[in-house]
Design an enzyme around this catalytic site. Structure first.
Site, PDB file in Angstrom:
ATOM      1  N   CYS A 249    -112.575  38.794 -17.233  1.00  0.00           N
ATOM      2  CA  CYS A 249    -111.825  38.952 -18.482  1.00  0.00           C
ATOM      3  C   CYS A 249    -110.652  37.971 -18.540  1.00  0.00           C
ATOM      4  CB  CYS A 249    -111.334  40.387 -18.616  1.00  0.00           C
ATOM      5  SG  CYS A 249    -110.354  40.661 -20.100  1.00  0.00           S
TER       6      CYS A 249
ATOM      7  N   CYS B  41    -107.464  39.313 -20.029  1.00  0.00           N
ATOM      8  CA  CYS B  41    -106.696  40.181 -19.122  1.00  0.00           C
ATOM      9  C   CYS B  41    -105.972  39.380 -18.040  1.00  0.00           C
ATOM     10  CB  CYS B  41    -107.607  41.178 -18.405  1.00  0.00           C
ATOM     11  SG  CYS B  41    -108.886  41.904 -19.413  1.00  0.00           S
ATOM     12  N   ASP B  42    -106.671  38.414 -17.450  1.00  0.00           N
ATOM     13  CA  ASP B  42    -106.186  37.826 -16.199  1.00  0.00           C
ATOM     14  C   ASP B  42    -105.790  36.349 -16.270  1.00  0.00           C
ATOM     15  OD1 ASP B  42    -106.628  40.270 -14.977  1.00  0.00           O
ATOM     16  OD2 ASP B  42    -108.702  39.785 -14.459  1.00  0.00           O
TER      17      ASP B  42
END
Ligand code: NAP
Length: 311
Positions: free
Chosen positions: A135, A138-139
């Protein structure tokens, strides 16, 4: 006993449905699965879930969701559902290791999510959250100024690669063929991005590790078998998602990619009284907050359905 609502799944969608149905006095019974908590359980820090200006760890966020649902009386059981029968109401739900007799419910909310397709390498799971991610949203932020790789040749890989160039110094797309599956517009955007490099006809054959973190990857040319090393501190795997919907084959309409079909922008499936939400329906947004939003919608749809039935 016939339940008012059974919820299958315990990621952001399932637990939000549990919070809302519990607060509506529907006394939900939630089958959370043996790996309760959904995809956020395997992530580290979540920085984009609204309401947490300093971020929150994925497992902690899901624990808080769960406690919030239980506070209003949701019953959450860490068991897997093994079989369902939606052919007639009340709907029947069997659990693994349970009695022969199924649980029965007037309505069911399905929130079984999707799992990122893994490459299939031995230390993949251990390195997830330690350099390996599925992701970028997300990261990506954790890889400011670093060199990273993206595996895949579809729209997701192009989207991730483009997004990651906001942070990374260089993004290498690693694809197993010499042409992309992605839509033309997504391809063009990635091809024109000067920070993106390409490795065609290439597979990741090994994840290299140092001090518990990803330190690089071994690449294999799929035509010649020649191998070389690529030093990256992050690898984003975007080779598709697998919606967890096999349980519902033959019971509910499922699209060609395996996602459950719902009516328009509602959470209603083709079976009145059965609702679906979160990543088992959504192949576009796939965020915790959007899953939670559709979990809320499913709870409201179920509540209205039951009210119309005179419950
Ligand atoms: P996808 O279209 O199925 O593409 C998966 C990619 O991963 C393909 O290039 C495939 O290679 C590769 N792949 C699959 N298994 C692999 C393996 N074991 N090892 C190495 N590579 C592997 O999946 P997606 O990109 O997640 O997209 C899913 C759906 O969502 C699509 O319909 C897509 O259009 C849509 N989507 C749309 C957008 C957008 O429009 N903004 C963004 C993301 C996703 P091959 O090409 O060789 O098969």
């Amino acid at each position: 006993m016939v339940e008012k609502v059974i919820i299958v799944g315990s990621g952001p969608a399932g637990l939000t449905a549990a919070i809302y149905t519990a607060r509506a006095n529907l006394e939900p019974l939630c089958f959370a699965g043996i790996h309760a908590g959904g995809q956020l359980i395997t992530t580290t820090e979540v920085e984009n879930y609204p309401g947490f200006p300093l971020g929150i760890m994925g497992p902690q966020l899901m624990e808080d969701f769960r406690r919030q649902a239980e506070r209003f009386g949701a019953r959450i059981h860490g068991v897997n559902v093994s079989r369902v029968d939606f052919s007639a109401a009340p709907f029947k739900v069997w659990v693994e290791g349970g009695e022969e007799r199924p649980h029965e419910a007037r309505s069911v909310i399905i929130a079984t999510g999707a799992s990122a397709r893994p490459i299939g390498l031995p230390n993949e799971r251990a390195l997830t959250g330690h350099g390996l991610s599925t992701c970028a949203t997300c990261d990506g932020f954790f890889f400011k100024g670093r060199e990273i790789g993206v595996v895949g040749g579809g729209d997701s890989a192009m989207e991730e690669a483009n997004f990651l160039t906001k942070f990374a110094s260089k993004v290498t797309v690693i694809h197993r063929r010499n042409e992309l599956r992605a839509s033309k517009i997504m391809q063009k955007r990635a091809m024109e991005n000067p920070k993106i490099a390409w490795r065609w006809n290439t597979a990741v054959s090994e994840l290299l590790e140092a001090n518990g973190k990803l330190s690089g990857v071994r690449l294999r040319d799929v035509r010649t078998g020649a191998e070389d090393l690529l030093g990256v501190s992050g690898l984003f795997v975007a080779i598709g998602h697998v919606p967890n919907t096999r349980l519902f084959e033959g019971q509910l309409p499922i699209d060609a990619n395996g996602y459950l079909k719902v009516e328009g922008s509602s959470t209603r499936t083709a079976v009145p009284g059965v609702f679906a939400c979160g990543d088992c329906v959504d192949h576009v947004y796939r965020q915790a907050v959007t899953a939670a939003g559709t979990g809320c919608m499913a709870a409201i749809d179920a509540e209205r359905y039951l009210a119309a039935q005179g419950d």
